[in-house]
Design a protein around this motif. Structure first.
Motif, short mmCIF file in Angstrom:
data_model
loop_
_atom_site.label_atom_id
_atom_site.label_comp_id
_atom_site.label_asym_id
_atom_site.label_seq_id
_atom_site.Cartn_x
_atom_site.Cartn_y
_atom_site.Cartn_z
N THR A 145 7.59 21.82 -16.23
CA THR A 145 7.23 23.00 -17.03
C THR A 145 6.30 22.69 -18.19
OG1 THR A 145 9.31 22.71 -18.24
CG2 THR A 145 9.30 24.29 -16.43
N ILE A 146 6.19 21.44 -18.61
CA ILE A 146 5.22 21.12 -19.66
C ILE A 146 3.87 20.76 -19.05
CG2 ILE A 146 6.98 20.37 -21.29
CD1 ILE A 146 6.19 17.48 -20.73
N LYS A 147 3.82 20.70 -17.73
CA LYS A 147 2.62 20.37 -16.96
C LYS A 147 2.08 18.97 -17.28
CE LYS A 147 1.06 24.86 -15.42
NZ LYS A 147 -0.10 25.77 -15.22
N ALA A 148 2.99 18.00 -17.33
CA ALA A 148 2.58 16.60 -17.45
C ALA A 148 1.96 16.18 -16.12
CB ALA A 148 3.77 15.72 -17.78
N THR A 149 0.72 15.67 -16.17
CA THR A 149 -0.01 15.30 -14.96
C THR A 149 -0.50 13.86 -15.07
OG1 THR A 149 -1.98 16.31 -15.95
CG2 THR A 149 -0.74 17.64 -14.39
N PRO A 150 0.33 12.89 -14.70
CA PRO A 150 -0.03 11.48 -14.88
C PRO A 150 -1.10 11.00 -13.92
CG PRO A 150 2.04 11.68 -13.68
CD PRO A 150 1.67 13.06 -14.12
N ASP A 151 -1.97 10.12 -14.41
CA ASP A 151 -2.86 9.36 -13.54
C ASP A 151 -2.09 8.14 -13.04
OD1 ASP A 151 -4.95 11.11 -14.02
OD2 ASP A 151 -5.61 10.00 -15.80
N LEU A 152 -2.69 7.39 -12.12
CA LEU A 152 -2.00 6.23 -11.57
C LEU A 152 -1.72 5.18 -12.64
CD1 LEU A 152 -3.63 5.62 -8.08
CD2 LEU A 152 -1.98 7.33 -8.79
N ASP A 153 -2.68 4.95 -13.55
CA ASP A 153 -2.45 3.93 -14.57
C ASP A 153 -1.38 4.37 -15.55
OD1 ASP A 153 -4.22 5.89 -15.49
OD2 ASP A 153 -5.14 4.56 -16.95
N HIS A 154 -1.21 5.70 -15.75
CA HIS A 154 -0.11 6.19 -16.58
C HIS A 154 1.23 5.77 -15.99
CE1 HIS A 154 -2.79 9.69 -18.16
NE2 HIS A 154 -2.79 8.68 -19.01
N LEU A 155 1.37 5.92 -14.67
CA LEU A 155 2.64 5.61 -14.01
C LEU A 155 2.91 4.12 -13.95
CD1 LEU A 155 2.37 8.23 -11.12
CD2 LEU A 155 3.87 8.35 -13.12
N LEU A 156 1.84 3.32 -14.02
CA LEU A 156 2.04 1.87 -14.06
C LEU A 156 2.74 1.44 -15.34
CD1 LEU A 156 -1.31 0.41 -12.65
CD2 LEU A 156 0.93 0.44 -11.53
N ASP A 190 0.82 -1.21 0.00
CA ASP A 190 0.00 0.00 0.00
C ASP A 190 0.86 1.26 0.00
OD1 ASP A 190 -2.65 0.97 -0.11
OD2 ASP A 190 -2.51 1.61 1.97
N GLU A 191 2.07 1.17 0.58
CA GLU A 191 2.96 2.33 0.56
C GLU A 191 3.31 2.72 -0.87
OE1 GLU A 191 3.54 -0.50 2.07
OE2 GLU A 191 3.69 -0.13 4.24
N GLY A 192 3.44 1.71 -1.73
CA GLY A 192 3.76 1.98 -3.13
C GLY A 192 2.62 2.67 -3.85
N ARG A 193 1.39 2.23 -3.57
CA ARG A 193 0.24 2.89 -4.19
C ARG A 193 0.12 4.33 -3.69
NH1 ARG A 193 -5.90 1.02 -5.62
NH2 ARG A 193 -6.74 3.12 -5.80
N LYS A 194 0.35 4.52 -2.40
CA LYS A 194 0.29 5.88 -1.86
C LYS A 194 1.37 6.76 -2.49
CE LYS A 194 -1.70 4.70 2.64
NZ LYS A 194 -1.44 4.54 4.08
N ALA A 195 2.53 6.19 -2.77
CA ALA A 195 3.60 6.95 -3.42
C ALA A 195 3.17 7.39 -4.82
CB ALA A 195 4.88 6.11 -3.49
N LEU A 196 2.48 6.49 -5.56
CA LEU A 196 1.95 6.85 -6.89
C LEU A 196 0.95 8.00 -6.77
CD1 LEU A 196 1.23 3.40 -8.61
CD2 LEU A 196 3.15 4.93 -9.03
N GLU A 197 0.07 7.90 -5.79
CA GLU A 197 -0.96 8.94 -5.60
C GLU A 197 -0.33 10.27 -5.25
OE1 GLU A 197 -3.33 7.04 -2.64
OE2 GLU A 197 -4.69 6.15 -4.11
N GLU A 198 0.67 10.24 -4.38
CA GLU A 198 1.33 11.48 -3.98
C GLU A 198 2.07 12.11 -5.16
OE1 GLU A 198 2.02 14.43 -1.20
OE2 GLU A 198 0.73 12.66 -1.08
N PHE A 199 2.74 11.29 -5.95
CA PHE A 199 3.47 11.77 -7.12
C PHE A 199 2.49 12.42 -8.10
CE2 PHE A 199 5.57 11.43 -11.22
CZ PHE A 199 6.90 11.67 -10.93
N SER A 200 1.38 11.71 -8.38
CA SER A 200 0.37 12.23 -9.30
C SER A 200 -0.20 13.56 -8.81
CB SER A 200 -0.76 11.19 -9.45
OG SER A 200 -1.79 11.69 -10.26
N LYS A 201 -0.47 13.63 -7.52
CA LYS A 201 -1.04 14.85 -6.94
C LYS A 201 -0.05 16.01 -7.03
CE LYS A 201 -1.50 15.03 -2.46
NZ LYS A 201 -1.98 14.85 -1.06
N GLU A 202 1.23 15.75 -6.74
CA GLU A 202 2.23 16.81 -6.72
C GLU A 202 2.58 17.31 -8.12
OE1 GLU A 202 5.59 15.54 -4.46
OE2 GLU A 202 4.58 15.84 -2.53
N CYS A 203 2.29 16.49 -9.14
CA CYS A 203 2.54 16.94 -10.52
C CYS A 203 1.60 18.09 -10.90
CB CYS A 203 2.33 15.79 -11.51
SG CYS A 203 3.74 14.69 -11.67
#
Length: 584
Positions: free
Chosen positions: A259-270, A233-246
């Protein structure tokens, strides 16, 4: 799909359903996910239960136990779950919060405690608010009724009511019956559909879509993210935090905001994580691998699962590494894709290429100059040909399978694929044809990128196109506009009435907003000399000598037949894209 019945239809007493969630027997990943229901929706659900109305099916998937099963994610870590919630997560999360009084996370990742108040005199349920809080007629939170002694609660409520409102008339028996009816919600028979453990994720998804009137499709990424909730679950939370901070800049610390404002969803990062971990493009294979399946001997074991999750964890660390992420985003920006939302037509391609970037960097140890050169070209190639837009997982799987072989040359493999598809016929025949449709045309986006890469200015202006299309540019007014070279109303007067004709990609060019207003519906033969005359002598001479080379406008286009103009300009645009690609 398996033959025969693949489900059991049963009833759960609500109290037992919530208890199984709390103990971990039923796995509910949304306990740690943002909760999207409003408090009014929770109130309506409790009201339906109170009145004995139907509230829909809960769908559970039997996931087994033992070596191949799931570990608990609930509060009782000694229990191994054997059922996974497939549909009804928001309802169960609501009930869990109301029955236990434990907080849930809202969409801003903040804890909140939904509180539903009850008035036994008027027989009303309401979301607790300042207007009723403190009113002795209202019980502030039905959780107190569900978890307390009925006799003591009724007695205390009536005594408090008599003390604070001595003149109020009420029926004690009726009050007791209504409070008891709230408490008896615990025994509400919830309809539950239990799917067989023999089903695979695709079959479960198909069943879900057939049953669920909303028709929401369960993706393979949903199942992988659930596995992460269970095992890491820590890994999923890390994905969520990364996505949110983007999504938002944070000057106080290093963050993945770019600077290009890439904003990934969780499935993008998978995508890049799975690609780097197992050289796989199909998430269904990744799901089986992470569950502990050996794809060669078809066995599923805890040892295999642990081994594969360790690989996955190391890979995700590379994907979320800020230097890797920013190096990749900077590379994409450096080749002209300065705006993630406006210029990148295939988001799958963006993250698929990130996976290849990491594979080249770490698995093949390619030096950064050669890696950036080939990855930059590959990204343009993937966007231009829409390689990852139709059956994207199949295409990505075919690309990655090449790198499972021994002694493969990473750079040459990618170069060979590009050379085999970007032939002279592609550049001279196929690409011009793909530049026919409107401004959202994917080849048209790459054309715009080529102009940004060359630092070209806007027609009739010293302004640089790149500066106006950056997502970081702040402007109170629209400063540039997409202009019809042959204006729409002018074409209509000439008998061209089909949108598909006057909204062609070749009829678009960027100019300043004020210039577009000035040109209005004038014919090209009228506005061209008028606009040229607004320039100084040096600018006039420069434009008249170079308008074909810089803006891909055919020679004396203002005197051409419109359809001849479109045909010639598409060829010039395709040539401009080819020159850009070959510079990379």
């Amino acid at each position: 799909m398996n033959q025969g019945v693949v489900f059991n239809n049963t009833n759960y007493e609500l109290n037992n359903l919530v208890s199984d969630v709390d103990s971990g027997i039923i796995s509910l990943p949304d306990l740690q996910r943002p909760f999207v229901w409003k408090d009014t929706q929770i109130r309506d659900l409790i009201d339906s239960l109170y009145k004995g109305l139907p509230t829909g099916l809960i769908i559970l998937w039997k996931i087994g136990d033992g070596e191949g099963g799931f570990k608990p994610i609930g509060f009782n870590k000694s229990t191994t779950p054997n059922r996974l919630v497939i549909d009804g997560q928001q309802r169960l999360t609501s009930l869990y919060a109301v029955f236990t009084g434990k907080p849930v996370l809202d969409t801003k990742y903040k804890e909140r405690n939904p509180k539903i108040a009850f008035n036994p005199i008027t027989d009303e349920l309401e979301v607790l608010n300042k207007g009723i809080q403190g009113d002795p007629e209202w019980i502030n939170n039905v959780t107190e009724i569900l978890n307390g002694s009925l006799f003591s609660f009724v007695k205390e409520y009536i005594n408090s009511l008599r003390e604070s409102k001595p003149d109020l008339e009420f029926d004690e028996d009726e009050i007791e019956q209504r409070i008891e009816a709230i408490k008896n919600i615990k025994h509400y028979p919830f309809s539950v559909l239990e799917l067989s453990s023999d089903l695979n994720p695709e079959e479960v998804s198909e069943i879900f879509v057939r049953i669920n009137s909303k028709g929401k499709i369960l993706n393979q990424s949903d199942f992988i993210l659930t596995l992460m909730s269970v095992y890491w679950d820590e890994g999923r939370k890390a994905l969520e935090e990364f996505s949110k901070e983007c999504k938002l800049p944070n000057p106080s610390k290093n963050s993945p905001f770019n600077t290009i404002k890439a904003t990934p969803d969780l499935d993008h990062l998978l995508r890049p994580t799975i690609a780097y971990s197992f050289l796989r493009g199909r998430l269904k294979y990744a799901y089986l691998i992470l569950k502990g399946r050996n794809l060669e001997n078809k066995t599923t074991t805890k040892e295999e699962r642990d081994k594969n999750f360790n690989i996955f964890k190391q890979s995700q660390e590379l994907v979320l590494n800020l230097k890797n992420w920013h190096d990749y985003c900077n590379l994409i920006e450096s080749i002209g894709f300065i705006n993630y939302d406006e210029l990148i037509s295939s988001k799958f391609g963006f993250y698929a290429t990130y996976g290849l970037f990491l594979i080249g960097k770490y698995k093949f140890n390619i030096d950064y100059k050669n890696l950036n050169r080939v990855i930059g070209k590959w990204f343009v190639f993937s966007q231009l040909t829409q390689r990852y837009s139709f059956s994207p997982e199949s295409s990505y799987e075919q690309d990655l399978v090449r790198f499972r072989k021994e002694n493969v040359d990473f750079l040459q493999t990618l170069e060979n694929i590009m050379d085999s598809e970007l032939t002279n016929d592609y550049w001279n025949i196929t690409l011009p044809e793909r530049l026919i449709s409107s401004v959202n045309n994917y080849a048209g986006k790459v054309y715009t990128v080529s102009k940004i890469y060359n630092k070209d200015n806007i027609l009739f202006s010293k302004a640089i196109l790149k500066d106006h299309l950056s997502p970081l540019t702040k402007s109170t007014k629209k400063s540039v506009d997409v202009h019809h070279i042959f204006p729409k109303n002018y074409l209509k007067k000439m008998g061209v009435n089909d949108k598909k004709d006057f909204n062609q990609q070749a009829n678009y060019i960027y100019i300043e907003y004020a210039d577009n207003i000035k040109i209005s519906d004038k014919a090209p033969s009228e506005y061209w000399p008028m606009m040229v005359d607004t320039l100084n002598e040096h600018e006039k001479e420069d434009l008249m000598e170079n308008y074909t080379e810089r803006f891909d406008l055919p020679h004396e286009f203002w005197n051409m037949d419109y359809f001849d103009f479109l045909n010639e300009r598409r060829k010039l645009m395709a040539k401009s894209i080819r020159n850009y690609f070959e510079k990379l």
